[in-house]
Design a protein around this motif. Sequence first.
Motif, PDB file in Angstrom:
ATOM      1  N   VAL A 107       9.316  -9.168  11.349  1.00 18.16           N
ATOM      2  CA  VAL A 107       9.828  -7.885  10.877  1.00 18.16           C
ATOM      3  C   VAL A 107       8.786  -7.350   9.905  1.00 18.16           C
ATOM      4  CG1 VAL A 107      11.658  -6.695   9.612  1.00 18.16           C
ATOM      5  CG2 VAL A 107      12.231  -8.651  11.082  1.00 18.16           C
ATOM      6  N   VAL A 108       8.390  -6.103  10.064  1.00 20.29           N
ATOM      7  CA  VAL A 108       7.450  -5.493   9.129  1.00 20.29           C
ATOM      8  C   VAL A 108       8.110  -4.265   8.505  1.00 20.29           C
ATOM      9  CG1 VAL A 108       5.414  -6.303  10.392  1.00 20.29           C
ATOM     10  CG2 VAL A 108       6.311  -4.026  10.855  1.00 20.29           C
ATOM     11  N   VAL A 109       7.799  -4.028   7.235  1.00 17.97           N
ATOM     12  CA  VAL A 109       8.270  -2.805   6.575  1.00 17.97           C
ATOM     13  C   VAL A 109       7.097  -2.245   5.787  1.00 17.97           C
ATOM     14  CG1 VAL A 109       9.289  -4.080   4.635  1.00 17.97           C
ATOM     15  CG2 VAL A 109      10.028  -1.745   5.108  1.00 17.97           C
ATOM     16  N   LEU A 110       6.677  -1.052   6.193  1.00 12.17           N
ATOM     17  CA  LEU A 110       5.464  -0.434   5.659  1.00 12.17           C
ATOM     18  C   LEU A 110       5.822   0.741   4.755  1.00 12.17           C
ATOM     19  CD1 LEU A 110       2.309   0.020   5.773  1.00 12.17           C
ATOM     20  CD2 LEU A 110       2.762   1.494   7.750  1.00 12.17           C
ATOM     21  N   ASP A 111       5.520   0.623   3.481  1.00 11.43           N
ATOM     22  CA  ASP A 111       5.682   1.730   2.524  1.00 11.43           C
ATOM     23  C   ASP A 111       7.104   2.290   2.509  1.00 11.43           C
ATOM     24  OD1 ASP A 111       2.948   1.342   2.595  1.00 11.43           O
ATOM     25  OD2 ASP A 111       2.493   3.248   3.552  1.00 11.43           O
ATOM     26  N   ALA A 112       8.114   1.469   2.773  1.00 10.30           N
ATOM     27  CA  ALA A 112       9.463   2.026   2.897  1.00 10.30           C
ATOM     28  C   ALA A 112      10.545   1.204   2.213  1.00 10.30           C
ATOM     29  CB  ALA A 112       9.817   2.194   4.374  1.00 10.30           C
ATOM     30  N   LEU A 113      10.268  -0.026   1.843  1.00 14.03           N
ATOM     31  CA  LEU A 113      11.320  -0.873   1.289  1.00 14.03           C
ATOM     32  C   LEU A 113      11.904  -0.275   0.018  1.00 14.03           C
ATOM     33  CD1 LEU A 113      12.804  -3.459   1.905  1.00 14.03           C
ATOM     34  CD2 LEU A 113      10.997  -4.747   0.764  1.00 14.03           C
ATOM     35  N   PRO A 143       4.520  -0.505  -8.868  1.00 14.03           N
ATOM     36  CA  PRO A 143       4.814   0.544  -9.839  1.00 14.03           C
ATOM     37  C   PRO A 143       4.134   0.325 -11.188  1.00 14.03           C
ATOM     38  CG  PRO A 143       6.664  -0.976  -9.688  1.00 14.03           C
ATOM     39  CD  PRO A 143       5.676  -1.374  -8.617  1.00 14.03           C
ATOM     40  N   ARG A 144       3.518  -0.837 -11.396  1.00 14.87           N
ATOM     41  CA  ARG A 144       2.864  -1.118 -12.684  1.00 14.87           C
ATOM     42  C   ARG A 144       1.427  -0.613 -12.723  1.00 14.87           C
ATOM     43  NH1 ARG A 144       3.688  -7.369 -12.294  1.00 14.87           N
ATOM     44  NH2 ARG A 144       2.661  -6.717 -10.371  1.00 14.87           N
ATOM     45  N   THR A 145       0.872  -0.223 -11.568  1.00 17.33           N
ATOM     46  CA  THR A 145      -0.491   0.303 -11.549  1.00 17.33           C
ATOM     47  C   THR A 145      -0.471   1.788 -11.920  1.00 17.33           C
ATOM     48  OG1 THR A 145      -0.364   0.937  -9.219  1.00 17.33           O
ATOM     49  CG2 THR A 145      -1.117  -1.317  -9.703  1.00 17.33           C
ATOM     50  N   LEU A 146      -1.627   2.326 -12.246  1.00 19.17           N
ATOM     51  CA  LEU A 146      -1.712   3.747 -12.605  1.00 19.17           C
ATOM     52  C   LEU A 146      -1.237   4.635 -11.455  1.00 19.17           C
ATOM     53  CD1 LEU A 146      -2.566   5.821 -14.723  1.00 19.17           C
ATOM     54  CD2 LEU A 146      -4.872   5.754 -13.752  1.00 19.17           C
ATOM     55  N   VAL A 180      10.402 -18.269   2.759  1.00 23.50           N
ATOM     56  CA  VAL A 180       9.345 -18.877   1.942  1.00 23.50           C
ATOM     57  C   VAL A 180       8.301 -17.802   1.673  1.00 23.50           C
ATOM     58  CG1 VAL A 180       7.615 -20.687   1.799  1.00 23.50           C
ATOM     59  CG2 VAL A 180       9.766 -21.121   3.012  1.00 23.50           C
ATOM     60  N   PRO A 181       8.195 -17.342   0.406  1.00 20.88           N
ATOM     61  CA  PRO A 181       7.342 -16.187   0.124  1.00 20.88           C
ATOM     62  C   PRO A 181       5.898 -16.550  -0.188  1.00 20.88           C
ATOM     63  CG  PRO A 181       8.539 -16.773  -1.848  1.00 20.88           C
ATOM     64  CD  PRO A 181       8.949 -17.765  -0.790  1.00 20.88           C
ATOM     65  N   ARG A 182       5.021 -15.589   0.068  1.00 27.76           N
ATOM     66  CA  ARG A 182       3.619 -15.697  -0.328  1.00 27.76           C
ATOM     67  C   ARG A 182       3.061 -14.293  -0.546  1.00 27.76           C
ATOM     68  NH1 ARG A 182      -0.968 -19.699   1.544  1.00 27.76           N
ATOM     69  NH2 ARG A 182      -2.735 -18.659   0.623  1.00 27.76           N
ATOM     70  N   VAL A 183       2.420 -14.089  -1.679  1.00 25.74           N
ATOM     71  CA  VAL A 183       1.744 -12.828  -1.963  1.00 25.74           C
ATOM     72  C   VAL A 183       0.349 -12.915  -1.350  1.00 25.74           C
ATOM     73  CG1 VAL A 183       0.884 -11.269  -3.744  1.00 25.74           C
ATOM     74  CG2 VAL A 183       3.049 -12.490  -4.100  1.00 25.74           C
ATOM     75  N   LEU A 184       0.042 -12.014  -0.408  1.00 28.77           N
ATOM     76  CA  LEU A 184      -1.242 -12.068   0.286  1.00 28.77           C
ATOM     77  C   LEU A 184      -2.326 -11.267  -0.420  1.00 28.77           C
ATOM     78  CD1 LEU A 184      -0.443 -11.865   4.104  1.00 28.77           C
ATOM     79  CD2 LEU A 184      -0.575 -13.858   2.591  1.00 28.77           C
ATOM     80  N   ASP A 185      -1.952 -10.137  -1.003  1.00 28.09           N
ATOM     81  CA  ASP A 185      -2.935  -9.342  -1.744  1.00 28.09           C
ATOM     82  C   ASP A 185      -2.212  -8.503  -2.784  1.00 28.09           C
ATOM     83  OD1 ASP A 185      -2.118  -6.823  -0.434  1.00 28.09           O
ATOM     84  OD2 ASP A 185      -3.137  -7.610   1.319  1.00 28.09           O
ATOM     85  N   ARG A 186      -2.972  -8.041  -3.764  1.00 29.73           N
ATOM     86  CA  ARG A 186      -2.404  -7.278  -4.874  1.00 29.73           C
ATOM     87  C   ARG A 186      -3.180  -5.989  -5.073  1.00 29.73           C
ATOM     88  NH1 ARG A 186       0.913 -10.614  -8.178  1.00 29.73           N
ATOM     89  NH2 ARG A 186       0.855 -12.802  -7.509  1.00 29.73           N
ATOM     90  N   GLY A 187      -2.632  -5.098  -5.861  1.00 33.25           N
ATOM     91  CA  GLY A 187      -3.248  -3.817  -6.152  1.00 33.25           C
ATOM     92  C   GLY A 187      -2.196  -2.738  -6.055  1.00 33.25           C
ATOM     93  N   PHE A 188      -2.626  -1.477  -6.027  1.00 34.56           N
ATOM     94  CA  PHE A 188      -1.686  -0.371  -5.845  1.00 34.56           C
ATOM     95  C   PHE A 188      -0.829  -0.615  -4.601  1.00 34.56           C
ATOM     96  CE2 PHE A 188      -1.224   3.851  -3.641  1.00 34.56           C
ATOM     97  CZ  PHE A 188      -0.077   4.233  -4.329  1.00 34.56           C
TER      98      PHE A 188
END
Length: 200
Positions: A107-113, A143-146, A180-188
């Motif tokens: 299941v993918v959710v792009l820019d909508a969750l 939401p914590r990024t500029l 089982v979660p994993r953060v793959l990348d970070r940023g805006f």
Amino acid sequence: MHGPGDVDFFDRVARLYDRLAPATDPEPLWAGLARADRPVERVLDLAGGTGRAARAIAAPVGIARAPETVVVDASRAMLARAVDRGTPAVQGDAGRLPFRDASADAVVVLDALHHLPEQGAALAEAARVLRPGGVFVVREFDPRTLRGRALVAAEGAVGFDSTFRGPDAWATALDDAGLVPRVLDRGFAFTVVGKKRESQ
């Protein structure tokens, strides 16, 4: 899929949406799908609107053929645009998905969750429809990024009732949903993946 006001907005802008939306980078989505412990043959594009994510993953890298991808959204007008582009689509509520248990590999959710009013229910439903070893791939904005703070303000000005979370908060929410979660990348823009345990 979205709050009632959000659905009305997307119904109104459906014709222009793909021209206004940013280009979709397929790499983070494919990186998330690659975390699956099973062949990814069927994907649900949750709150997928016009099918941006579905189209992004339709040109696979390093596999023989693209998965079957179905867009699920509450906006009829957005789904009509997906169908016009040849993408299978089903109208549905993220909190009560019209699919059987263990019927999807991803299941993918792009820019909508952030638009979904019942996020916990949506995560639970995504976990329910996943097959063991399947993945839930979340692509969202921090939401914590500029830029993230600017986006939160802009969505509030439009009248959206959005709830944004950072990558670690989404990872915790996926864990709470039994994945089982994993953060793959970070940023805006960031990517978090939740994998369904083989024993589930």
